[in-house]
Design an enzyme around this catalytic site. Structure first.
Site, mmCIF file in Angstrom:
data_model
loop_
_atom_site.group_PDB
_atom_site.id
_atom_site.type_symbol
_atom_site.label_atom_id
_atom_site.label_comp_id
_atom_site.label_asym_id
_atom_site.label_seq_id
_atom_site.Cartn_x
_atom_site.Cartn_y
_atom_site.Cartn_z
ATOM 1 N N TRP A 96 7.171 0.265 3.758
ATOM 2 C CA TRP A 96 7.640 0.982 2.562
ATOM 3 C C TRP A 96 9.008 1.604 2.818
ATOM 4 N N SER A 117 -1.907 26.949 -6.002
ATOM 5 C CA SER A 117 -1.597 28.341 -6.304
ATOM 6 C C SER A 117 -2.136 28.772 -7.660
ATOM 7 N N THR A 159 6.654 27.238 4.773
ATOM 8 C CA THR A 159 5.344 26.647 4.500
ATOM 9 C C THR A 159 4.248 27.578 5.007
ATOM 10 N N HIS A 189 13.123 11.979 2.947
ATOM 11 C CA HIS A 189 12.483 13.231 3.307
ATOM 12 C C HIS A 189 12.250 14.127 2.104
ATOM 13 N N ASP A 242 5.878 20.950 -27.349
ATOM 14 C CA ASP A 242 5.845 19.636 -26.713
ATOM 15 C C ASP A 242 6.917 19.627 -25.637
ATOM 16 N N GLU A 277 11.762 13.212 -0.706
ATOM 17 C CA GLU A 277 10.681 12.519 -1.407
ATOM 18 C C GLU A 277 9.299 13.012 -0.947
ATOM 19 N N ARG A 337 2.036 1.653 14.926
ATOM 20 C CA ARG A 337 1.634 1.427 13.540
ATOM 21 C C ARG A 337 2.106 0.050 13.092
ATOM 22 N N HIS A 378 14.926 13.486 11.299
ATOM 23 C CA HIS A 378 13.752 13.574 12.182
ATOM 24 C C HIS A 378 12.913 12.294 12.104
ATOM 25 N N HIS A 379 13.199 11.439 11.125
ATOM 26 C CA HIS A 379 12.527 10.143 11.104
ATOM 27 C C HIS A 379 13.237 9.146 12.011
ATOM 28 N N SER A 415 13.021 5.803 -14.343
ATOM 29 C CA SER A 415 11.876 6.504 -14.923
ATOM 30 C C SER A 415 11.754 7.917 -14.358
ATOM 31 N N SER A 416 11.852 8.028 -13.028
ATOM 32 C CA SER A 416 11.685 9.344 -12.409
ATOM 33 C C SER A 416 12.790 10.301 -12.830
ATOM 34 N N TYR A 447 8.534 15.888 0.075
ATOM 35 C CA TYR A 447 8.279 17.209 -0.509
ATOM 36 C C TYR A 447 8.088 17.114 -2.001
ATOM 37 N N LYS A 459 3.467 30.262 2.627
ATOM 38 C CA LYS A 459 2.564 29.826 1.564
ATOM 39 C C LYS A 459 1.114 29.874 2.025
ATOM 40 N N HIS A 492 0.844 -1.202 0.000
ATOM 41 C CA HIS A 492 0.000 0.000 0.000
ATOM 42 C C HIS A 492 0.875 1.247 0.000
HETATM 43 C C1 HEA Z 1 0.857 8.315 -0.705
HETATM 44 C C2 HEA Z 1 -0.337 8.340 -0.519
HETATM 45 C C3 HEA Z 1 -1.233 7.505 0.325
HETATM 46 C C4 HEA Z 1 -2.578 7.465 0.143
HETATM 47 C C5 HEA Z 1 -3.384 8.191 -0.909
HETATM 48 C C6 HEA Z 1 -3.092 6.586 1.161
HETATM 49 C C7 HEA Z 1 -4.461 6.299 1.301
HETATM 50 C C8 HEA Z 1 -4.991 5.557 2.353
HETATM 51 N N1 HEA Z 1 -4.301 4.945 3.365
HETATM 52 FE FE1 HEA Z 1 -2.300 4.893 3.551
HETATM 53 N N2 HEA Z 1 -0.283 4.845 3.748
HETATM 54 C C9 HEA Z 1 0.637 5.495 2.972
HETATM 55 C C10 HEA Z 1 0.353 6.368 1.926
HETATM 56 C C11 HEA Z 1 -0.918 6.637 1.444
HETATM 57 N N3 HEA Z 1 -2.067 6.107 1.946
HETATM 58 C C12 HEA Z 1 1.977 5.187 3.391
HETATM 59 C C13 HEA Z 1 3.271 5.716 2.809
HETATM 60 C C14 HEA Z 1 1.833 4.308 4.476
HETATM 61 C C15 HEA Z 1 2.947 3.674 5.318
HETATM 62 C C16 HEA Z 1 3.192 2.270 4.904
HETATM 63 C C17 HEA Z 1 4.136 1.589 5.857
HETATM 64 O O1 HEA Z 1 3.923 1.644 7.074
HETATM 65 O O2 HEA Z 1 5.113 1.020 5.365
HETATM 66 C C18 HEA Z 1 0.415 4.112 4.678
HETATM 67 C C19 HEA Z 1 -0.133 3.310 5.687
HETATM 68 C C20 HEA Z 1 -1.483 3.221 5.967
HETATM 69 C C21 HEA Z 1 -2.038 2.621 7.138
HETATM 70 C C22 HEA Z 1 -1.241 2.038 8.285
HETATM 71 C C23 HEA Z 1 -0.963 0.622 8.055
HETATM 72 C C24 HEA Z 1 -0.127 0.066 9.153
HETATM 73 O O3 HEA Z 1 0.555 0.790 9.860
HETATM 74 O O4 HEA Z 1 -0.163 -1.166 9.266
HETATM 75 C C25 HEA Z 1 -3.391 2.702 7.035
HETATM 76 C C26 HEA Z 1 -4.334 2.211 8.041
HETATM 77 O O5 HEA Z 1 -5.424 2.579 8.124
HETATM 78 C C27 HEA Z 1 -3.681 3.372 5.803
HETATM 79 C C28 HEA Z 1 -4.958 3.667 5.331
HETATM 80 C C29 HEA Z 1 -5.206 4.376 4.174
HETATM 81 C C30 HEA Z 1 -6.563 4.610 3.682
HETATM 82 C C31 HEA Z 1 -7.809 4.128 4.306
HETATM 83 C C32 HEA Z 1 -6.405 5.344 2.537
HETATM 84 C C33 HEA Z 1 -7.523 5.817 1.666
HETATM 85 O O6 HEA Z 1 -7.342 7.153 1.299
HETATM 86 C C34 HEA Z 1 -7.641 4.932 0.469
HETATM 87 C C35 HEA Z 1 -8.896 5.190 -0.277
HETATM 88 C C36 HEA Z 1 -9.235 4.010 -1.137
HETATM 89 C C37 HEA Z 1 -9.348 4.075 -2.456
HETATM 90 C C38 HEA Z 1 -9.147 5.304 -3.193
HETATM 91 C C39 HEA Z 1 -9.576 2.830 -3.232
HETATM 92 C C40 HEA Z 1 -10.912 2.721 -3.842
HETATM 93 C C41 HEA Z 1 -11.051 1.312 -4.315
HETATM 94 C C42 HEA Z 1 -12.184 0.638 -4.325
HETATM 95 C C43 HEA Z 1 -13.456 1.247 -3.888
HETATM 96 C C44 HEA Z 1 -12.223 -0.764 -4.739
HETATM 97 C C45 HEA Z 1 -12.146 -0.933 -6.189
HETATM 98 C C46 HEA Z 1 -10.861 -1.610 -6.481
HETATM 99 C C47 HEA Z 1 -10.466 -2.112 -7.649
HETATM 100 C C48 HEA Z 1 -11.296 -2.125 -8.863
HETATM 101 C C49 HEA Z 1 -9.068 -2.672 -7.727
HETATM 102 N N4 HEA Z 1 -2.507 3.685 5.175
HETATM 103 C C1 HEA Z 2 3.493 15.252 1.525
HETATM 104 C C2 HEA Z 2 4.150 14.699 2.433
HETATM 105 C C3 HEA Z 2 4.626 15.311 3.714
HETATM 106 C C4 HEA Z 2 4.748 16.625 4.106
HETATM 107 C C5 HEA Z 2 4.441 17.881 3.333
HETATM 108 C C6 HEA Z 2 5.263 16.607 5.447
HETATM 109 C C7 HEA Z 2 5.527 17.758 6.189
HETATM 110 C C8 HEA Z 2 6.169 17.757 7.418
HETATM 111 N N1 HEA Z 2 6.510 16.657 8.154
HETATM 112 FE FE1 HEA Z 2 6.107 14.714 7.660
HETATM 113 N N2 HEA Z 2 5.988 12.803 7.066
HETATM 114 C C9 HEA Z 2 5.512 12.340 5.859
HETATM 115 C C10 HEA Z 2 5.055 13.124 4.820
HETATM 116 C C11 HEA Z 2 5.062 14.512 4.836
HETATM 117 N N3 HEA Z 2 5.429 15.314 5.879
HETATM 118 C C12 HEA Z 2 5.515 10.901 5.815
HETATM 119 C C13 HEA Z 2 5.055 10.045 4.639
HETATM 120 C C14 HEA Z 2 6.021 10.483 7.042
HETATM 121 C C15 HEA Z 2 6.173 9.060 7.570
HETATM 122 C C16 HEA Z 2 7.156 8.231 6.889
HETATM 123 C C17 HEA Z 2 7.155 6.853 7.477
HETATM 124 O O1 HEA Z 2 7.752 6.675 8.544
HETATM 125 O O2 HEA Z 2 6.505 5.951 6.883
HETATM 126 C C18 HEA Z 2 6.328 11.692 7.788
HETATM 127 C C19 HEA Z 2 6.883 11.690 9.049
HETATM 128 C C20 HEA Z 2 7.336 12.817 9.706
HETATM 129 C C21 HEA Z 2 8.153 12.790 10.865
HETATM 130 C C22 HEA Z 2 8.701 11.535 11.566
HETATM 131 C C23 HEA Z 2 7.754 11.068 12.568
HETATM 132 C C24 HEA Z 2 8.161 9.776 13.163
HETATM 133 O O3 HEA Z 2 8.271 8.779 12.440
HETATM 134 O O4 HEA Z 2 8.386 9.766 14.376
HETATM 135 C C25 HEA Z 2 8.386 14.099 11.227
HETATM 136 C C26 HEA Z 2 9.200 14.540 12.385
HETATM 137 O O5 HEA Z 2 9.688 15.581 12.453
HETATM 138 C C27 HEA Z 2 7.702 14.930 10.249
HETATM 139 C C28 HEA Z 2 7.692 16.318 10.256
HETATM 140 C C29 HEA Z 2 7.139 17.107 9.257
HETATM 141 C C30 HEA Z 2 7.192 18.556 9.266
HETATM 142 C C31 HEA Z 2 7.774 19.439 10.314
HETATM 143 C C32 HEA Z 2 6.582 18.958 8.098
HETATM 144 C C33 HEA Z 2 6.438 20.388 7.622
HETATM 145 O O6 HEA Z 2 6.783 20.518 6.280
HETATM 146 C C34 HEA Z 2 5.059 20.915 7.852
HETATM 147 C C35 HEA Z 2 5.011 22.418 7.705
HETATM 148 C C36 HEA Z 2 3.633 23.000 7.724
HETATM 149 C C37 HEA Z 2 3.045 23.645 8.745
HETATM 150 C C38 HEA Z 2 3.709 23.822 10.070
HETATM 151 C C39 HEA Z 2 1.642 24.169 8.624
HETATM 152 C C40 HEA Z 2 1.503 25.533 8.011
HETATM 153 C C41 HEA Z 2 2.278 26.582 8.681
HETATM 154 C C42 HEA Z 2 1.762 27.662 9.270
HETATM 155 C C43 HEA Z 2 0.308 27.966 9.294
HETATM 156 C C44 HEA Z 2 2.729 28.665 9.818
HETATM 157 C C45 HEA Z 2 2.769 28.882 11.275
HETATM 158 C C46 HEA Z 2 3.009 27.678 12.055
HETATM 159 C C47 HEA Z 2 3.794 27.569 13.146
HETATM 160 C C48 HEA Z 2 4.885 28.491 13.482
HETATM 161 C C49 HEA Z 2 3.547 26.433 14.087
HETATM 162 N N4 HEA Z 2 7.066 14.133 9.350
HETATM 163 CU CU LIG Z 3 10.511 13.880 6.819
#
Ligand code: HEA
Ligand code: HEA
Ligand SMILES: [Cu+2]
Ligand code: CUA
Lengths: 376, 295, 526
Positions: free
Chosen positions: C142, C269, C329, C254, C106, C256, C451, C303-304, C170-171, C258, C332, C77
């Site tokens: 993942w 925007s 951020t 990280h 193009d 990634e 988790r 921070h991860h 590809s990317s 962003y 923005k 997933h």
């Molecule tokens: C990048 C984007 C992304 C998106 C969009 C989502 C979408 C969703 N995620 Fe995801 N999620 C991750 C990224 C994302 N996730 C990542 C990175 C992890 C961490 C993995 C890890 O721990 O390694 C995670 C982990 C994660 C967990 C934790 C699992 C765990 O720790 O064991 C859960 C649990 O609830 C969850 C739930 C969901 C749900 C309910 C949605 C919903 O938004 C999904 C909505 C569903 C649909 C849009 C599908 C619709 C389909 C049908 C109706 C059926 C038809 C199907 C066919 C015809 C094939 N996600």
């Molecule tokens: C699109 C993807 C995305 C984005 C944009 C961000 C944005 C941020 N993330 Fe997130 N992050 C993930 C995707 C993302 N993250 C994923 C996938 C994981 C889990 C990976 C895994 O373990 O599977 C993760 C995990 C993760 C961790 C690790 C947690 C843990 O495993 O223990 C941390 C810790 O610092 C973190 C921090 C942040 C911070 C500080 C931002 C900042 O960029 C956020 C900044 C934005 C704001 C703060 C809001 C707007 C600001 C204001 C309104 C201004 C005023 C505010 C103040 C002064 C408070 N993120």
């Molecule tokens: Cu990060």
């Protein structure tokens, strides 16, 4: 409309966070825990939380005001302004100040957490797939701690107990009022040892040692539960941590008890056991220790975990079989059980594997054979 | 008009052919490795997939480059197109830099932190309790697991083959620059001479590198599985060697094109791209020579 | 510098017919379309896996699947959503829009463009097929931490590694193409600081991609060597370190995240000014903020890893650096709000999704900031609080922005308006569904639910049930999206060239649907 419902919703949420008792009952918020560190972390958590809430109220307030007031359907005419250096500087500077404000208590808390000096007791914790080993350094006490919840509860065949998934066969015991240092490592993959009430969580890295500490205040004796917090394979979700904090007197009594029990066990191993006794005991040990990998019925799992039913080892040379179980197979998930099980248990489980599921060797492996194998 | 237009090629079989070649190569390689790690011997289906993939890829890429050359000769490429190629190549080289950075990063990390920690120094020096006999030094002749995982007996002496190889590569960077100058004034004989010299220098480098590896494996006990020293050593020098081989091959193709009369003093991006690549490979070597061999 | 298309056969007559059109095409619109459909397919597959996860977690106890399969679902997933759904969707949008926005005929390198796309179906095909192999699919999360993903991994890890290599290739090629297009193909007069923000954010994203995808390739190569060739990168016995894996992985990981949000910032925007009928507030500061976020993203990776036992000074450095990201951020968010302030707003579907983005992404950002506070992260780490955080920034963040973009530009793409009523239904169902799904995860996370567990203690039961219900509402709402898109393509509610009343930008000067080769004659930009 939107803003009013929004307000009501947020007041409900606020109420949930503010009234501690409600929060605790519902399991909504971070526990305050029982130690000084856990309390500072909780305070920090609430501080940032409220800062975020207020910034959110401000920002979304302006946004919903615009959505409400400056909509075309109300005849709003768009202005033309699109720049203001003053504003940009302002909303760069103010968040910076807020962040500095947060960073100060965060830094001091972190420094405190990192200070593991002056500990009076050292306990080495080793994570295994999927159990913990506790080694009281300097004492002759060392044991494993396994999940105690039964498969029947997990598979919904029996009602789930109060501490479902959070109970173990042997708890870690620590004294209150004393700084205890944990030396954390792992034997196979990365695990993480976590007790929320102590705010102690750290990864157990194979080949390296991490330090952490806890000082449970006197008067906070009790049982504290947690879980492994790093994905470590199939049974990552079934690897609880349970700590019993007791008074210092009780702690010393407990230590003495452990030493005595170990001696008694060694003596018992020299006694005689019937085949049936060993089979019964073996079935128990197998179910709790081996079935996770080798399957309930010895059928194995996937390609990584071999079946024991009809396996060459289980049907072949006894010494080889004992050797695999005692010493494991290095570089695979098959761990050494020499230190995890006592002689009787080892003899029982090997006997069981050689006679269960149609492995009809008829062999009986005695505890003495295990002792001999150990001494080689 | 042709030179001031942006050429958008018609639909093409080349990319899909490349994709198919790549997936066969990848799936085949994966299958092959699993096959042999599971103790399998001899040939199996994955080997076939792998070689079919390699063949497809070679054939398609050959045609692709041939096509690009034809298009270039047909005058389809404008100055703007040329700039697209330049940006493309430039950023590609940057991606290569980052690939090597990952391995250099691993080397620095192990030397600065992991090694000393295992040896009992620094913030995580407590880790030493797991490896009581381990003394940290770099090069790491003794691994923490000691007898179970023996380290190398000796390492490559930087002042013999590596020094020679440094001289070879640096001079090859100079010769390729001479070739470029010659191309700018369209002195074809000199271009051929300097380019040939570059290719030969590259080939000799690879030859010595192979000798060095043979020595490492046969005499020094320095192997991929001799612990982290061998791991970083072979991965860094190995990927570099592979890049030298590819670079020399590309230069060789360019050489043939020169002999066939391709390129003009104004338009010779194919040549330049190869030269950029070569300089990049050279820079990586300098890094290797210092951080892997000497220090 | 005039630029005219010289293209053979299909040149000015539009595309060839049949399947081969798609397989052989070099056209940025065709390729963009394929990226978008691929991404949507992956969203359904990845989403279906999420629904399996949520179904198992509906109540305590193991009922539907086994723990081993649960881990495979979590891993696949995460991988499919990140690499298969979100990233290709952004590349698809870039393919469609960047040439139109900068006034180019193009993409700069059309054949390579086709190659970038066609690698993906094969790579993901291979990855998904491992589910049916004897060893089972990857099951190590993942983030595939060593040594669970090396010594202790199922043999499918080898295919996973090669799959990651292919996606990386590809990317990188896709990113090179986009950079070359932006830097080299702009119409005369389109200076950098006149580029639409979507183009800007993609320029910076492409740079991030080229910088970090090779590092990912490096780390999986180290894994491959550890697994099959006896090296010791992640093995302390040979002097390596499992934590080394995490450093290299998160150096990629990280940036990634962003990569998955910057183009979303770009889309939002574009949309907000259109429906506020007011120019974007603080254009220049938006550009600088994006660049700052990209720069900072390289120095916050640990921070991860707050709980792996980093030295105190390292921990502090990464905590401070991470907190800093809130500043650009925030700029923005404030700019978006100021754009709306005293505008003249209407609330068509793209705007609704964009508004939800602003609110819900910010909530996700706030929880990100809480995670950034290292001492508190000792409690949050690896709990559902983290899961809540990243789904808030990814689902109502990245995914909502993509959906908003599709609604916003689809009239330009196929010449028809979508059904506004159905669009609003889709929005409200998604908005409500997403919050029911992910908001309760904050609570169970804080209360201590780790988790990646297939079963949990009894006190987490209520909120998990709620989340599961929400997930199904949200998931099935996306089928409505599919329906809307198909009826729009087939429909005949013809769209004008400008499409939206307040829209600005070169793409709106082209007729709807846009011609096969966007700008045969480069437009003049004043
Ligand atoms: C990048 C984007 C992304 C998106 C969009 C989502 C979408 C969703 N995620 Fe995801 N999620 C991750 C990224 C994302 N996730 C990542 C990175 C992890 C961490 C993995 C890890 O721990 O390694 C995670 C982990 C994660 C967990 C934790 C699992 C765990 O720790 O064991 C859960 C649990 O609830 C969850 C739930 C969901 C749900 C309910 C949605 C919903 O938004 C999904 C909505 C569903 C649909 C849009 C599908 C619709 C389909 C049908 C109706 C059926 C038809 C199907 C066919 C015809 C094939 N996600
Ligand atoms: C699109 C993807 C995305 C984005 C944009 C961000 C944005 C941020 N993330 Fe997130 N992050 C993930 C995707 C993302 N993250 C994923 C996938 C994981 C889990 C990976 C895994 O373990 O599977 C993760 C995990 C993760 C961790 C690790 C947690 C843990 O495993 O223990 C941390 C810790 O610092 C973190 C921090 C942040 C911070 C500080 C931002 C900042 O960029 C956020 C900044 C934005 C704001 C703060 C809001 C707007 C600001 C204001 C309104 C201004 C005023 C505010 C103040 C002064 C408070 N993120
Ligand atoms: Cu990060
Ligand atoms: Cu041990 Cu998770």
């Amino acid at each position: 409309m939107i803003s009013r419902t929004g307000l009501r919703l947020s007041s409900v949420i606020t109420a949930m966070f503010v009234s501690q008792s409600a929060a605790a009952e519902w399991g909504l918020n971070m526990p305050q825990g029982v130690t000084e560190v856990s309390q500072s972390i909780y305070d920090l958590h609430m501080l940032i939380f409220w800062i975020c809430v207020w910034i959110g109220v401000l920002v979304f307030g302006v946004m919903f005001y615009s959505i409400y007031k400056h909509r075309k359907s109300k005849g709003a005419e768009p202005s033309k302004f699109h720049e203001s250096l003053t504003l940009e500087l302002l909303w760069t500077a103010i968040p910076t100040l807020i962040l500095i404000l947060m960073a100060i208590p965060a830094t001091s808390t972190l420094v405190k957490m990192y200070d593991a000096s002056d500990a009076q007791i050292d306990i080495k914790i080793t994570g295994y797939q999927w159990k913990w080993e506790y080694d009281y350094l300097g004492e002759d006490v060392r044991f494993f701690s396994n999940l105690a919840t039964s498969k029947d509860e997990i598979y919904n065949k029996q009602e789930k107990g109060e501490n479902y998934l959070l109970e173990v066969d042997r708890e870690m015991v620590i004294p209150t009022g004393v700084k205890v240092r944990f030396l954390l490592t792992a034997a196979d993959v990365i695990h993480a040892w976590w007790v929320p009430e102590f705010a102690v969580k750290k990864d157990a890295i194979p080949g390296y040692v991490n330090e952490m500490w806890v000082n449970v205040p006197v008067g906070k004796e009790g049982i504290y539960r947690g879980q492994c917090a790093e994905l470590c394979g199939v049974d990552h979700g079934f690897m609880p941590v349970v700590v019993r904090a007791v008074s210092q007197d009780d702690y010393r009594a407990w230590l003495a008890e452990q030493v005595a029990a170990k001696a008694a066990e060694a003596a018992a191993a020299l006694g005689d056991f019937s085949h049936e006794e060993l089979m019964t005991k073996g079935a128990e040990v197998y179910a709790s220790r081996c079935a996770a990998c080798h399957g309930q019925n010895g059928e194995g799992m996937g390609t990584v975990f071999p079946a024991l039913k009809d396996s060459a080892v289980a049907l072949g040379d006894v010494q080889k079989h004992i050797d695999v179980v005692l010493n494991g197979t290095p570089g695979t998930a098959m761990q050494a059980f020499a230190a995890q099980l006592n002689d009787v248990e080892l003899a029982a489980v090997v006997t069981f594997e050689r006679n269960a599921w149609g492995n009809d060797t008829g062999d009986t492996v005695t505890p003495k054979q295990i002792i001999d194998a150990r001494n080689q | 008009m042709a030179t001031s237009s942006y050429y958008v090629p018609e639909s093409s079989r080349l990319p899909i052919g490349t994709s198919i070649g790549l997936i066969c190569l990848a799936a085949g390689a994966g299958g092959m490795m699993n096959h042999s790690s599971a103790g399998g011997e001899g040939w199996a289906l994955p080997h076939l997939v792998f070689f079919v993939g390699a063949l497809i890829l070679a054939a398609v890429l050959y045609n692709w480059f041939a096509k690009v050359i034809t298009e270039s000769h047909a005058g389809l490429y404008s100055a703007q197109m040329d700039r697209s190629f330049r940006w493309g190549m430039g950023w590609f080289i940057f991606s290569e830099v980052m690939f090597f950075a990952a391995f250099f990063g691993a080397l620095f990390y192990v030397r600065q932190w992991a090694g000393p920690w295992l040896g009992g120094e620094g913030d995580k020096g407590v880790s030493h309790m797991l490896w009581p006999d381990f003394v940290y030094s770099w090069p790491m002749f003794n691994n923490p697991a000691g007898a179970d995982l023996p380290g190398p007996n000796a390492i490559i002496d930087p002042w013999h083959i590596p020094l020679l190889n440094t001289v070879l590569l640096i001079s090859s960077s100079v010769t390729v620059t001479f070739a470029h100058h010659a191309l700018r004034i369209m002195d074809r004989t000199r271009v051929i001479f300097w380019l040939a010299a570059t290719v030969i220098l590259g080939a000799v480098f690879v030859y010595y590198q192979i000798l060095e590896y043979i020595e490492a494996y046969q005499d020094l006990g320095l192997t991929l599985d001799s612990g982290i020293y061998g791991s970083t050593f072979f991965m860094l020098t190995g990927f570099h060697g592979a890049h030298v081989t590819i670079g020399a091959f590309i230069l060789f193709v360019i050489l043939i094109r020169i002999i066939k009369g391709h390129f003009t003093p104004e338009q010779h991006f194919g040549f330049e791209a190869a030269a950029w690549y070569w300089h990049f490979v050279d820079m990586v070597w300098i890094g290797l020579f210092f951080f892997v061999y000497i220090l | 510098m005039t630029s005219v298309v010289t293209s053979h056969e299909d040149g000015h007559h539009g595309p060839a017919k049949g399947l081969m059109r798609w397989v052989l095409t070099t056209n940025h619109k065709d390729i963009g379309t394929m990226y978008l459909w691929f991404s949507f397919t992956m969203l359904l597959i990845g989403g279906a896996m999420a629904l399996i996860i949520r179904a198992e977690l509906f109540e305590p106890g193991m009922q539907l699947i086994e723990p081993e399969f649960f881990n495979q679902m979590t891993t696949m997933h995460g991988l499919i959503m990140v690499f298969g759904a979100i990233m290709p969707a952004f590349v698809g949008l870039a393919n469609w829009l960047v040439p139109m926005m900068v006034g180019a005929p193009d993409m700069a390198l059309p054949r390579m463009n086709n190659l970038s796309f066609w690698i993906l179906p094969f790579a993901f095909g291979m990855l998904i097929l491992t589910l049916f192999s004897e060893a089972g699919a990857p099951n190590f999360g993942w983030t595939f931490y060593a040594p669970l993903s090396t010594t202790y991994a199922p043999s499918s890890v080898t295919f996973f590694i090669f799959g990651v290599h292919l996606m990386g290739i590809s990317s990188i090629m896709g990113a090179i193409n986009i950079i070359a297009t932006i830097l080299n193909m702009r119409a005369p007069g389109m200076t950098l600081m006149k580029m639409p923000l979507f183009v800007w954010t993609w320029l910076i994203t492409a740079y991030l991609l080229i910088a970090v995808m090779p590092v990912l390739a490096g780390v999986v190569t180290m894994m491959l060597m550890d697994i099959h060739f006896g090296t010791s990168f992640f093995n302390a016995a040979g002097g390596g370190d499992p934590v080394l894996f995490q450093h290299v992985f998160w150096f990629f990981g990280h940036p990634e995240v962003y990569i998955m949000i910057l183009p979303a910032f770009g889309i939002v925007s574009q949309i907000i000014p259109t429906f506020a009928r007011k120019p974007l507030f603080g254009y220049a500061s938006m550009v600088y903020a994006t660049a700052s976020i990209a720069f900072l993203s390289f120095i916050v990776w640990a921070h991860h890893m707050f709980t792996v036992g980093l030295p105190l000074a390292t921990e502090l450095f990464f905590m401070y650096a991470t907190m800093l990201i809130a500043i650009p951020t925030g700029v923005k968010v404030f700019n978006w709000v100021s754009t709306m302030f005293r505008g003249s707003m209407t609330f068509e579907t793209p705007m609704l999704f964009a508004l939800a983005f602003v609110v819900l992404f910010t909530i996700g950002g706030f929880s990100g900031l809480m995670l950034a506070i290292a001492p508190a992260d000792f409690q949050y780490h690896d709990t559902y609080f983290v899961v809540a955080h990243f789904h808030y920034v990814l689902v109502p963040g990245a995914l909502f922005a993509i959906i908003a973009g599709v609604y916003y530009w689809i009239p330009k793409w196929c010449g028809n308006y979508y059904n506004e009523t159905l669009g609003k239904w889709h929005f409200w169902l998604s908005f409500i569904g997403v919050n029911i799904t992910f908001f309760p995860m904050h609570f169970v996370g804080l209360a201590g639910m780790p988790r990646r567990i297939p079963d949990y203690a009894l006190q987490f039961a209520d909120f998990n049930a709620v989340a599961s219900v929400g997930a199904f509402i949200f998931g099935f709402s996306q089928l409505l999206f599919l329906y809307i898109v198909i009826t729009t393509i087939r429909g005949n509610n013809k769209a004008s060239a400008e499409v939206w009343e307040g829209a600005e930008g070169l793409e709106w000067t082209l007729e709807s649907p846009a011609p096969y080769h966007s700008f045969s004659e480069p437009p003049e930009v004043k």
